[in-house]
Design a protein around this motif. Structure first.
Motif, PDB file in Angstrom:
ATOM      1  N   SER A 165       1.111   0.436 -28.874  1.00 56.32           N
ATOM      2  CA  SER A 165       1.120   1.225 -30.405  1.00 56.32           C
ATOM      3  C   SER A 165       0.419   2.321 -30.629  1.00 56.32           C
ATOM      4  N   SER A 203       0.240   4.380 -33.165  1.00 56.53           N
ATOM      5  CA  SER A 203      -0.199   4.506 -34.699  1.00 56.53           C
ATOM      6  C   SER A 203      -1.337   3.425 -35.069  1.00 56.53           C
ATOM      7  N   GLY A 204      -1.173   2.294 -34.368  1.00 57.64           N
ATOM      8  CA  GLY A 204      -2.257   1.259 -34.524  1.00 57.64           C
ATOM      9  C   GLY A 204      -3.397   1.707 -34.047  1.00 57.64           C
ATOM     10  N   HIS A 205      -3.365   2.101 -32.814  1.00 58.11           N
ATOM     11  CA  HIS A 205      -4.839   2.509 -32.069  1.00 58.11           C
ATOM     12  C   HIS A 205      -5.320   3.620 -33.034  1.00 58.11           C
ATOM     13  N   VAL A 251      -1.105   0.121 -45.591  1.00 53.88           N
ATOM     14  CA  VAL A 251      -1.938   0.505 -44.637  1.00 53.88           C
ATOM     15  C   VAL A 251      -3.311   1.104 -45.258  1.00 53.88           C
ATOM     16  N   SER A 275      -5.753  -3.251 -43.918  1.00 50.51           N
ATOM     17  CA  SER A 275      -5.527  -2.642 -42.715  1.00 50.51           C
ATOM     18  C   SER A 275      -5.659  -3.320 -41.385  1.00 50.51           C
ATOM     19  N   LEU A 300      -2.943  -4.809 -38.850  1.00 53.46           N
ATOM     20  CA  LEU A 300      -2.791  -4.356 -37.537  1.00 53.46           C
ATOM     21  C   LEU A 300      -2.994  -5.618 -36.601  1.00 53.46           C
ATOM     22  N   THR A 309       0.528  -7.152 -36.558  1.00 58.34           N
ATOM     23  CA  THR A 309       1.482  -6.521 -35.554  1.00 58.34           C
ATOM     24  C   THR A 309       1.025  -6.327 -34.185  1.00 58.34           C
ATOM     25  N   PHE A 310      -0.161  -6.345 -33.693  1.00 56.85           N
ATOM     26  CA  PHE A 310      -0.720  -6.215 -32.392  1.00 56.85           C
ATOM     27  C   PHE A 310      -0.145  -7.561 -31.654  1.00 56.85           C
ATOM     28  N   PRO A 325       2.925   0.279 -38.243  1.00 59.03           N
ATOM     29  CA  PRO A 325       1.774   0.374 -37.252  1.00 59.03           C
ATOM     30  C   PRO A 325       1.277  -0.698 -36.745  1.00 59.03           C
ATOM     31  N   GLY A 326       1.126  -0.690 -35.377  1.00 61.74           N
ATOM     32  CA  GLY A 326       0.615  -1.840 -34.721  1.00 61.74           C
ATOM     33  C   GLY A 326       2.082  -2.382 -33.690  1.00 61.74           C
ATOM     34  N   SER A 381      -9.911  -6.358 -34.286  1.00 62.86           N
ATOM     35  CA  SER A 381      -9.603  -5.367 -35.573  1.00 62.86           C
ATOM     36  C   SER A 381     -10.079  -6.334 -36.528  1.00 62.86           C
TER      37      SER A 381
END
Length: 263
Positions: free
Chosen positions: A22, A24-26, A100, A107, A111, A114-115, A156-157, A254
């Motif tokens: 991801s 967007s997540g990073h 987000v 956030s 994250l 989703t990760f 995101p993630g 995170s």
């Protein structure tokens, strides 16, 4: 934005766009941890996305040319697969962005969740592929399945490439065909994201910093090429467990970084 920030963001975009971790997540994590202003440089964001298109076009040049030859089946499948993500992006992008940006802890938790979900789907995908006894050809049905999976990855993630590959595994595609179609599907999505960001940048009167853009785009293109080659190798062997482990660790980082260090 200085040159080192541009190189860092370019590297993250290039690697994470095509590895199933991801981008967007990073980028959101870097924004928090290093206080790098990602959202403040919309034009820079546009150019990074365009930079990641370069390696896709280089690696899959022959396949891209083949899309425009009769009977145009694969081109049709890509169009079909792009529709769900396009609709989802138009309807939910602002709402997701609002969640987000609703707070640092929100956030961090989002994250992390989703990760972890991406890690689980990669683990599931690896087991599914290794137990696969039936291989089906690319079709309208499989393109719809992969398109729906891609639409889910707007959050995101959730890795776009990892989620779409999982969709291809569910659709029982051959590993190589799954990989090729996944990367070809990234072209309209990256272009679409660039156009949306570009419109916002122009509307907002974005400043253009030429030197950071050059370094960022170059880094995104080089790291993107490396990531594509690495991912193609991983797909052939159906080895995603190391990506899953990494995502579990980054999910923990995170949340812990916010709780312990307030970053």
């Amino acid at each position: 934005m200085n040159i080192w920030q541009a190189i860092l963001l370019g590297a993250v975009q290039g690697f994470a766009e095509f590895l199933p971790i991801s981008s967007s997540g990073h980028l959101l994590l870097i924004q928090r941890w290093l206080k790098v202003n990602v959202d403040g440089g919309l034009f820079f964001d546009v150019m990074l996305h365009m930079g990641t298109l370069i390696p896709v076009c280089l690696v899959f040049f022959k396949e891209i040319k083949g899309l425009f030859k009769k009977p145009y089946d694969k081109l049709l499948y890509i169009i079909i697969a792009t529709v769900p993500a396009g609709i989802t992006g138009c309807l939910l992008h602002d709402k997701i962005e609002g969640v987000v940006n609703g707070g640092a802890l929100t956030s961090a938790v989002l994250l992390a969740i989703t990760f972890v979900l991406t890690a689980l789907e990669l683990f599931f995908s690896e087991r599914l592929v290794k137990k696969q006894t039936e291989v089906l050809p690319l079709s309208i049905k499989s393109s719809i399945v992969m398109g729906v999976f891609q639409a889910v990855a707007i959050v995101p993630g959730l890795s776009r490439s990892g989620t779409v590959l999982t969709g291809g595994a569910v659709a029982k595609l051959d590993r190589n065909e799954n990989a090729e179609f996944t990367f070809l599907m990234s072209i309209p999505i990256i272009l679409g994201a660039a156009l949306v960001s570009g419109f916002k940048a122009i509307k907002g009167g974005a400043e253009i910093e030429v030197i950071p853009i050059v370094f960022g785009v170059t880094t995104a293109a080089v790291t993107g090429y490396i990531a594509i080659k690495a991912m193609l190798s991983a797909i052939k062997k159906a080895k995603y467990k190391w990506f899953s482990l990494y995502l579990l660790l980054i999910a923990a980082a995170s949340v812990l970084s916010k709780i312990i260090f307030n970053v």
